[in-house]
Design a protein around this motif. Structure first.
Motif, PDB file in Angstrom:
ATOM      1  N   UNK A  88       0.982  -1.064   0.068  1.00  0.00           N
ATOM      2  CA  UNK A  88      -0.012   0.235  -0.064  1.00  0.00           C
ATOM      3  C   UNK A  88       0.867   1.191   0.172  1.00  0.00           C
ATOM      4  N   UNK A  89       0.486   2.288  -0.832  1.00  0.00           N
ATOM      5  CA  UNK A  89       1.207   3.295  -1.126  1.00  0.00           C
ATOM      6  C   UNK A  89       1.188   4.514  -0.225  1.00  0.00           C
ATOM      7  N   UNK A  90       2.160   5.234   0.226  1.00  0.00           N
ATOM      8  CA  UNK A  90       2.013   6.380   0.756  1.00  0.00           C
ATOM      9  C   UNK A  90       2.356   7.491  -0.164  1.00  0.00           C
ATOM     10  N   UNK A  91       1.245   8.179  -0.584  1.00  0.00           N
ATOM     11  CA  UNK A  91       1.346   9.152  -1.572  1.00  0.00           C
ATOM     12  C   UNK A  91       1.188  10.661  -1.134  1.00  0.00           C
ATOM     13  N   UNK A  92       1.591  10.892   0.153  1.00  0.00           N
ATOM     14  CA  UNK A  92       1.307  12.301   0.746  1.00  0.00           C
ATOM     15  C   UNK A  92      -0.232  12.568   1.154  1.00  0.00           C
ATOM     16  N   UNK A  93      -1.206  11.521   1.094  1.00  0.00           N
ATOM     17  CA  UNK A  93      -2.472  11.680   1.452  1.00  0.00           C
ATOM     18  C   UNK A  93      -3.032  10.822   2.566  1.00  0.00           C
ATOM     19  N   UNK A  94      -3.910  11.345   3.642  1.00  0.00           N
ATOM     20  CA  UNK A  94      -4.174  10.504   4.582  1.00  0.00           C
ATOM     21  C   UNK A  94      -5.327   9.526   4.431  1.00  0.00           C
ATOM     22  N   UNK A  95      -5.215   8.614   3.192  1.00  0.00           N
ATOM     23  CA  UNK A  95      -6.155   7.635   2.865  1.00  0.00           C
ATOM     24  C   UNK A  95      -6.206   6.399   4.143  1.00  0.00           C
ATOM     25  N   UNK A  96      -7.438   5.992   4.212  1.00  0.00           N
ATOM     26  CA  UNK A  96      -7.699   5.171   5.239  1.00  0.00           C
ATOM     27  C   UNK A  96      -8.046   3.768   4.686  1.00  0.00           C
ATOM     28  N   UNK A  97      -7.896   2.748   5.491  1.00  0.00           N
ATOM     29  CA  UNK A  97      -8.098   1.509   5.012  1.00  0.00           C
ATOM     30  C   UNK A  97      -8.943   0.524   6.207  1.00  0.00           C
ATOM     31  N   UNK A  98      -9.568  -0.393   5.503  1.00  0.00           N
ATOM     32  CA  UNK A  98     -10.349  -1.204   6.746  1.00  0.00           C
ATOM     33  C   UNK A  98     -10.513  -2.500   6.031  1.00  0.00           C
ATOM     34  N   UNK A  99     -10.870  -3.657   6.696  1.00  0.00           N
ATOM     35  CA  UNK A  99     -11.812  -4.906   6.118  1.00  0.00           C
ATOM     36  C   UNK A  99     -10.856  -5.478   5.059  1.00  0.00           C
ATOM     37  N   UNK A 100      -9.643  -5.743   5.370  1.00  0.00           N
ATOM     38  CA  UNK A 100      -8.633  -6.366   4.278  1.00  0.00           C
ATOM     39  C   UNK A 100      -8.395  -7.871   4.544  1.00  0.00           C
ATOM     40  N   UNK A 101      -8.862  -8.477   3.326  1.00  0.00           N
ATOM     41  CA  UNK A 101      -8.560  -9.850   3.385  1.00  0.00           C
ATOM     42  C   UNK A 101      -8.295 -10.661   2.029  1.00  0.00           C
ATOM     43  N   UNK A 102      -7.873 -11.555   2.012  1.00  0.00           N
ATOM     44  CA  UNK A 102      -7.472 -12.292   0.759  1.00  0.00           C
ATOM     45  C   UNK A 102      -7.748 -13.856   0.890  1.00  0.00           C
ATOM     46  N   UNK A 103      -8.161 -14.349  -0.233  1.00  0.00           N
ATOM     47  CA  UNK A 103      -8.222 -15.907  -0.462  1.00  0.00           C
ATOM     48  C   UNK A 103      -7.118 -16.224  -1.504  1.00  0.00           C
ATOM     49  N   UNK A 104      -6.326 -17.130  -0.932  1.00  0.00           N
ATOM     50  CA  UNK A 104      -5.322 -17.694  -1.998  1.00  0.00           C
ATOM     51  C   UNK A 104      -6.245 -18.560  -2.833  1.00  0.00           C
ATOM     52  N   UNK A 105      -6.058 -18.482  -4.192  1.00  0.00           N
ATOM     53  CA  UNK A 105      -6.605 -19.227  -5.319  1.00  0.00           C
ATOM     54  C   UNK A 105      -5.749 -20.384  -5.719  1.00  0.00           C
TER      55      UNK A 105
END
Length: 248
Positions: A231-248
């Motif tokens: 996830x990139x830091x591009x000098x903006x206060x972007x927020x994230x939540x509920x992050x999950x993955x399923x391996x295929x």
């Protein structure tokens, strides 16, 4: 003497009734076309939670599944069930490496937009295998180059539509990622492919990538294996939540 073509034709005619009978039996018996194995594994899908076979990358509490791109503890802030970019702290990446995945991630650009426009408004990015960017940007009533707007494959693929919500509102990416394959000699055997739903709307439909993300110049491939999500830091206060993955 009976010629060979005539003999073959007679054999076909003789076999036809038997074939028709067998075909008729199949049509009359549904069990003939039932396949019982393999049996799909049961996956629980609770409402507003990750599937039971998912790898949860953020549970609303801490960034223990992540690290700084420079190594060490992930430096972004955590509060109210979300984590937020700390501008200038550099990006973060998962400790675990992935190839083919289903990814769910929710993100929110800053509500305050005064003085910001184009690529300087709510900019971040979700990088698959660290080098292929799905753009995060506040693209609600915000003009920029289309292959750099939200849900673009940055500098490669324009989204089919702009499904962006207003700044300050939570948005969702659901991603199917097919990693590239390379031959033993290092050549490209099959390119990366991506399907993306932005807020439930199809915006990338089995898109074929031309290579890793480049800010300047044409994309190209070089051999690599499974790698973290970044996830990139591009000098903006972007927020994230509920992050999950399923391996295929």
């Amino acid at each position: 003497m009976m010629t060979k073509p005539i003999l073959m034709a007679l054999c076909v005619l003789a076999a036809a009734p038997a074939f028709a009978q067998a075909q008729g039996e199949t049509q009359r018996d549904p069990a003939k076309t039932e396949v019982w194995k393999p049996i799909p594994v049961a996956v629980a899908t609770p409402r507003d939670a990750a599937p039971s076979d998912a790898v949860v990358l953020f549970d609303g509490k801490d960034l223990s599944a992540w690290e700084s791109e420079q190594g060490g503890k992930a430096p972004w802030s955590v509060a109210d069930g979300a984590f937020t970019v700390v501008p200038g702290s550099k990006g973060i990446r998962t400790k675990q490496r992935f190839c083919d995945i289903q990814l769910h991630i929710e993100w929110r650009s800053p509500a305050e937009t005064r003085g910001f426009s184009g690529q300087n408004r709510g900019n971040s990015g979700v990088f698959l295998q660290e080098i292929y960017e799905l753009q995060v940007l506040d693209s609600y009533d915000n003009a920029t180059y289309p292959n750099g707007q939200a849900a673009s494959i940055y500098k490669q693929a324009i989204p089919l539509v702009n499904a962006s919500r207003a700044p300050g509102q939570w948005q969702t990416y659901d991603v199917i990622w097919k990693a590239p394959r390379f031959s033993e000699g290092g050549g490209l055997a099959s390119p990366a492919r991506i399907t993306v739903l932005h807020n439930g709307v199809l915006v990338q439909n089995d898109t074929v990538l031309s290579g890793k993300t480049e800010y300047i110049g044409a994309p190209s491939y070089s051999p690599h294996g499974c790698a973290p999500i970044y996830l990139q830091d591009h000098d903006a206060k972007v927020s994230f939540r509920n992050v999950w993955v399923r391996e295929l």
